[in-house]
Design an enzyme around this catalytic site. Sequence first.
Site, short mmCIF file in Angstrom:
data_model
loop_
_atom_site.label_atom_id
_atom_site.label_comp_id
_atom_site.label_asym_id
_atom_site.label_seq_id
_atom_site.Cartn_x
_atom_site.Cartn_y
_atom_site.Cartn_z
CG ASN A 11 -2.18 75.45 -5.38
OD1 ASN A 11 -1.58 73.79 -5.78
ND2 ASN A 11 -3.35 75.29 -5.75
CD1 TRP A 12 4.24 74.16 -7.17
CD2 TRP A 12 5.02 72.32 -8.41
NE1 TRP A 12 5.68 74.86 -7.23
CE2 TRP A 12 6.48 73.41 -7.43
CE3 TRP A 12 6.03 72.07 -9.22
CZ2 TRP A 12 7.59 73.04 -7.63
CZ3 TRP A 12 7.24 71.54 -9.04
CH2 TRP A 12 7.80 71.80 -8.34
CE LYS A 13 -3.55 77.58 -8.53
NZ LYS A 13 -4.60 78.42 -8.47
CG HIS A 99 -7.77 74.99 -5.10
ND1 HIS A 99 -8.11 75.72 -5.69
CD2 HIS A 99 -6.54 75.88 -4.44
CE1 HIS A 99 -7.56 76.58 -6.03
NE2 HIS A 99 -6.93 77.17 -5.32
CD GLU A 101 -7.54 76.93 -9.69
OE1 GLU A 101 -6.77 75.94 -9.88
OE2 GLU A 101 -7.65 77.46 -9.23
CD GLU A 171 -6.48 79.68 -2.10
OE1 GLU A 171 -5.36 79.96 -2.41
OE2 GLU A 171 -7.04 78.83 -2.59
N GLY A 177 -6.07 83.69 -9.55
CA GLY A 177 -5.31 84.00 -10.72
C GLY A 177 -5.77 85.03 -11.29
CB SER A 217 -3.53 87.48 -6.44
OG SER A 217 -3.89 87.01 -7.44
N GLY A 238 0.25 80.57 -5.53
CA GLY A 238 -0.63 79.52 -7.31
C GLY A 238 0.72 79.98 -8.12
N GLY A 239 0.34 81.41 -9.50
CA GLY A 239 0.89 81.19 -10.23
C GLY A 239 2.55 81.64 -9.46
P1 PGA Z 1 -2.82 82.50 -7.95
O1 PGA Z 1 -3.37 81.12 -7.14
O2 PGA Z 1 -1.79 82.80 -6.14
O3 PGA Z 1 -2.63 81.91 -9.09
O4 PGA Z 1 -3.77 83.36 -7.51
C1 PGA Z 1 -3.39 80.48 -5.75
C2 PGA Z 1 -4.43 79.43 -5.27
O5 PGA Z 1 -5.53 78.96 -6.15
O6 PGA Z 1 -4.56 78.60 -4.15
#
Ligand code: PGA
Length: 258
Positions: A11-13, A99, A101, A171, A177, A217, A238-239
Amino acid sequence: MSERRPLIAGNWKMFKTHLEATSLVQALGYKLPAREGVEVAICPPFTALRSAQLVKDTDNVHIELGAQDMYWEDEGAFTGQVSPTMLKSLGCKYVIIGHSERRQLFAETNETVNKKISSAMSHGLVPIFCCGETLEQREAGQMKDWLVSQVKSGLAGIEIDNGSQIVVAYEPIWAIGTGMTATPQDANDSCRVVRETLADLYGAELAESIRILYGGSVKPDNSIQLMIEPQIDGALVGGASLKADDFLRICNYKSAGM
Ligand code: PGA
């Protein structure tokens, strides 16, 4: 032995321009062999999907494409929105829905999540349906009830007759994050709650065939421990999906000692 094929989805956000996306997909493509075992997907921003698709097709990169959200209508006067038809025409297989966010920052609700899941499925897109609790809910012992109600509301009225039609991503919000990861045991327990809820809705056999990912994470160093848990069928990353080497190490967790 689980027959569920693991899925590692990046997930590149809101990272990577379309040019940066081109380089990242190329870098992944060099080192990502065709694989039977683990399926790999990336979910770039809308503006980078076309570049990712072009590199994927030109270089024959063994990766699936997904989007990070969509609207539920096919077309219309909905300024700023992107439709499932548009995503399909860009070669997307997956779309992340709900998600945390989007729920926390962009007013996504269980009702809109439900409409999006339904629309995605009716267009042949596979939703990666996200659920997860806050730290306060976990500490108050409300994790289980919260997950059950989130999964049931998101899937209200939705028929599933094949486990490949949907993916669920557990999640925990406090792990996204933050560098804090659920312990493999806790993540596995929560994924089991999700699977039991799916079994309630669709029967045990179908629930056994649906992939449940862990997200929050996930890094090269913790991915193996998470992935060996029996209820965890992959990761939403994500990251660590923004750097080719890190993401490749996660995708290749099997060769790292399983
Ligand atoms: P993260 O994000 O790996 O940076 O914690 C995961 C996500 O939001 O899908």
